[in-house]
Design an enzyme around this catalytic site. Structure first.
Site, PDB file in Angstrom:
ATOM      1  N   HIS A  34       1.073  -1.146   0.207  1.00 18.90           N
ATOM      2  CA  HIS A  34      -0.079   0.186   0.009  1.00 18.90           C
ATOM      3  C   HIS A  34       0.962   1.293   0.029  1.00 18.90           C
ATOM      4  O   HIS A  34       0.594   2.161  -0.770  1.00 18.90           O
ATOM      5  CB  HIS A  34      -0.773  -0.007   1.133  1.00 18.90           C
ATOM      6  CG  HIS A  34      -1.962  -1.025   1.346  1.00 18.90           C
ATOM      7  ND1 HIS A  34      -2.067  -1.935   2.350  1.00 18.90           N
ATOM      8  CD2 HIS A  34      -2.896  -1.350   0.590  1.00 18.90           C
ATOM      9  CE1 HIS A  34      -3.069  -2.804   2.297  1.00 18.90           C
ATOM     10  NE2 HIS A  34      -3.597  -2.578   0.983  1.00 18.90           N
ATOM     11  N   LYS A  58     -15.790  -8.229   5.116  1.00 17.87           N
ATOM     12  CA  LYS A  58     -14.528  -8.293   6.171  1.00 17.87           C
ATOM     13  C   LYS A  58     -14.667  -8.021   7.540  1.00 17.87           C
ATOM     14  O   LYS A  58     -15.539  -6.887   7.721  1.00 17.87           O
ATOM     15  CB  LYS A  58     -13.323  -7.518   5.535  1.00 17.87           C
ATOM     16  CG  LYS A  58     -12.841  -7.949   4.168  1.00 17.87           C
ATOM     17  CD  LYS A  58     -11.710  -7.163   3.909  1.00 17.87           C
ATOM     18  CE  LYS A  58     -11.078  -7.842   2.498  1.00 17.87           C
ATOM     19  NZ  LYS A  58     -10.122  -7.044   1.860  1.00 17.87           N
ATOM     20  N   ARG A 107      -2.506  -6.118  -8.481  1.00 19.65           N
ATOM     21  CA  ARG A 107      -1.256  -6.978  -8.218  1.00 19.65           C
ATOM     22  C   ARG A 107      -1.360  -8.010  -9.321  1.00 19.65           C
ATOM     23  O   ARG A 107      -0.888  -7.647 -10.441  1.00 19.65           O
ATOM     24  CB  ARG A 107      -1.644  -7.740  -6.965  1.00 19.65           C
ATOM     25  CG  ARG A 107      -1.415  -6.695  -5.701  1.00 19.65           C
ATOM     26  CD  ARG A 107      -1.846  -7.141  -4.333  1.00 19.65           C
ATOM     27  NE  ARG A 107      -3.465  -7.762  -4.446  1.00 19.65           N
ATOM     28  CZ  ARG A 107      -3.971  -8.530  -3.646  1.00 19.65           C
ATOM     29  NH1 ARG A 107      -3.326  -9.069  -2.488  1.00 19.65           N
ATOM     30  NH2 ARG A 107      -5.298  -8.675  -3.661  1.00 19.65           N
ATOM     31  N   SER A 145      -2.962  -8.005   3.313  1.00 21.21           N
ATOM     32  CA  SER A 145      -3.144  -7.901   4.440  1.00 21.21           C
ATOM     33  C   SER A 145      -3.465  -9.304   5.227  1.00 21.21           C
ATOM     34  O   SER A 145      -2.981  -9.750   6.436  1.00 21.21           O
ATOM     35  CB  SER A 145      -4.199  -7.158   5.101  1.00 21.21           C
ATOM     36  OG  SER A 145      -3.912  -5.613   4.460  1.00 21.21           O
TER      37      SER A 145
HETATM   38  N1  COA Z   1       0.092  -4.295  -2.104  1.00 24.71           N
HETATM   39  C1  COA Z   1      -0.097  -5.465  -1.502  1.00 24.71           C
HETATM   40  N2  COA Z   1      -1.407  -5.786  -0.902  1.00 24.71           N
HETATM   41  C2  COA Z   1      -2.596  -5.103  -1.469  1.00 24.71           C
HETATM   42  C3  COA Z   1      -2.187  -4.039  -2.286  1.00 24.71           C
HETATM   43  C4  COA Z   1      -1.020  -3.746  -2.337  1.00 24.71           C
HETATM   44  N3  COA Z   1      -0.623  -2.669  -3.497  1.00 24.71           N
HETATM   45  N4  COA Z   1      -3.376  -3.655  -2.497  1.00 24.71           N
HETATM   46  C5  COA Z   1      -4.455  -4.233  -2.249  1.00 24.71           C
HETATM   47  N5  COA Z   1      -3.816  -5.299  -1.572  1.00 24.71           N
HETATM   48  C6  COA Z   1      -4.339  -6.115  -0.631  1.00 24.71           C
HETATM   49  C7  COA Z   1      -5.080  -5.680   0.417  1.00 24.71           C
HETATM   50  O1  COA Z   1      -4.478  -5.577   1.886  1.00 24.71           O
HETATM   51  C8  COA Z   1      -6.288  -6.383   0.714  1.00 24.71           C
HETATM   52  O2  COA Z   1      -6.045  -7.566   1.566  1.00 24.71           O
HETATM   53  P1  COA Z   1      -6.795  -8.557   2.306  1.00 24.71           P
HETATM   54  O3  COA Z   1      -8.207  -8.832   1.337  1.00 24.71           O
HETATM   55  O4  COA Z   1      -6.368  -9.753   2.961  1.00 24.71           O
HETATM   56  O5  COA Z   1      -7.441  -7.645   3.258  1.00 24.71           O
HETATM   57  C9  COA Z   1      -6.508  -7.228  -0.625  1.00 24.71           C
HETATM   58  O6  COA Z   1      -5.536  -6.945  -1.401  1.00 24.71           O
HETATM   59  C10 COA Z   1      -7.869  -6.529  -1.181  1.00 24.71           C
HETATM   60  O7  COA Z   1      -7.592  -4.995  -1.380  1.00 24.71           O
HETATM   61  P2  COA Z   1      -8.593  -4.252  -1.756  1.00 24.71           P
HETATM   62  O8  COA Z   1      -9.470  -4.841  -3.298  1.00 24.71           O
HETATM   63  O9  COA Z   1      -8.327  -2.700  -1.836  1.00 24.71           O
HETATM   64  O10 COA Z   1      -9.868  -4.471  -0.563  1.00 24.71           O
HETATM   65  P3  COA Z   1     -10.282  -3.777   0.650  1.00 24.71           P
HETATM   66  O11 COA Z   1     -11.089  -4.513   1.464  1.00 24.71           O
HETATM   67  O12 COA Z   1      -9.022  -3.153   1.027  1.00 24.71           O
HETATM   68  O13 COA Z   1     -10.935  -2.464  -0.097  1.00 24.71           O
HETATM   69  C11 COA Z   1     -12.948  -1.253  -0.492  1.00 24.71           C
HETATM   70  C12 COA Z   1     -12.324  -2.656  -0.639  1.00 24.71           C
HETATM   71  C13 COA Z   1     -13.176  -0.840   0.877  1.00 24.71           C
HETATM   72  C14 COA Z   1     -12.307  -0.079  -1.541  1.00 24.71           C
HETATM   73  C15 COA Z   1     -14.479  -1.346  -1.350  1.00 24.71           C
HETATM   74  O14 COA Z   1     -15.079  -2.488  -0.622  1.00 24.71           O
HETATM   75  C16 COA Z   1     -15.383  -0.237  -1.275  1.00 24.71           C
HETATM   76  O15 COA Z   1     -15.192   0.694  -2.097  1.00 24.71           O
HETATM   77  N6  COA Z   1     -16.096  -0.112  -0.344  1.00 24.71           N
HETATM   78  C17 COA Z   1     -16.881   1.234  -0.071  1.00 24.71           C
HETATM   79  C18 COA Z   1     -18.290   1.096  -0.339  1.00 24.71           C
HETATM   80  C19 COA Z   1     -18.547   1.081  -1.834  1.00 24.71           C
HETATM   81  O16 COA Z   1     -18.621   2.278  -2.464  1.00 24.71           O
HETATM   82  N7  COA Z   1     -19.067   0.175  -2.389  1.00 24.71           N
HETATM   83  C20 COA Z   1     -19.341   0.180  -3.793  1.00 24.71           C
HETATM   84  C21 COA Z   1     -18.283  -0.202  -4.497  1.00 24.71           C
HETATM   85  S1  COA Z   1     -18.731  -0.375  -6.150  1.00 24.71           S
END
Ligand code: COA
Length: 175
Positions: A34, A58, A107, A145
């Protein structure tokens, strides 16, 4: 199209509107992957708002306050980085902050389907906010994560994949 949130008045720098991006995630916890994306986003945008948003699938290990604190510690002296939270729709949050873009890190190929869906849905909800994808640095392609938490839970050494203060926070949680 989202109309619920009215934008703050546009922030400027020397009379020019700031280009603002939001970088959303659960950040449970923030990882070096991140941090790499945020640093690179700072070369494209004047300001990056890291926003802890809700992923309904989550149940985070760390509280919101703990996650904010861990993120803040990564960017202590950088006034171009802000940390915030939202419990609502990401595009509404981005609009309220006058952000022009949502930054996402890609990724492996396996991320693509989900990211494509998310970006298209966000675009349907609010056309004025673009999604910008950055390739995750090679060293971070296979971390997440959850994988890091799992390693730490079983006593594995997570040095190098999370900042030192996050490693300490993980050790404290699992002791
Ligand atoms: N390097 C390493 N790991 C990474 C990374 C990077 N550059 N980018 C992402 N990851 C990992 C994260 O740690 C995460 O790990 P985990 O699944 O073990 O927790 C995984 O990749 C997925 O990350 P991400 O896709 O960013 O999911 P998230 O849960 O962190 O975020 C939200 C998702 C919160 C952005 C999304 O649910 C959201 O937008 N919610 C708001 C409500 C909304 O608007 N919903 C409608 C969407 S259309």
């Amino acid at each position: 199209m989202s109309t619920a949130v009215s934008p703050e008045s546009s922030p400027t720098m020397q009379g020019k509107p700031l280009s603002i991006a939001v970088y959303p995630g659960t950040f449970d916890p923030i990882t070096n992957g991140h941090v790499d994306i945020i640093k690179r986003a700072l070369s494209l945008f004047d300001k990056v708002i890291i926003v802890i948003a809700v992923n309904a699938l989550k149940t985070p290990l760390f509280t919101i306050e703990e996650r904010i604190d861990m993120i803040n510690q990564c960017f202590t002296s950088n006034d171009r980085v802000e940390v915030d939270t939202t419990a609502g729709l990401l595009v509404d949050y981005a609009t309220s902050k006058n952000a022009c873009a949502i930054v996402r890190g890609l990724r492996a190929v396996s991320d693509f389907d989900y990211e494509f869906q998310l970006a298209l849905m966000n675009r349907k909800l609010q056309r004025r906010v673009e999604t910008v994808f950055l390739m995750t640095g090679f060293r971070w392609i296979y971390i997440s994560s959850s994988i890091i938490k799992d390693a730490a839970r079983h006593g594995g050494d997570v040095s190098g994949v999370v900042p030192a203060h996050v490693k300490t926070a993980l050790q404290t949680k699992f002791n």
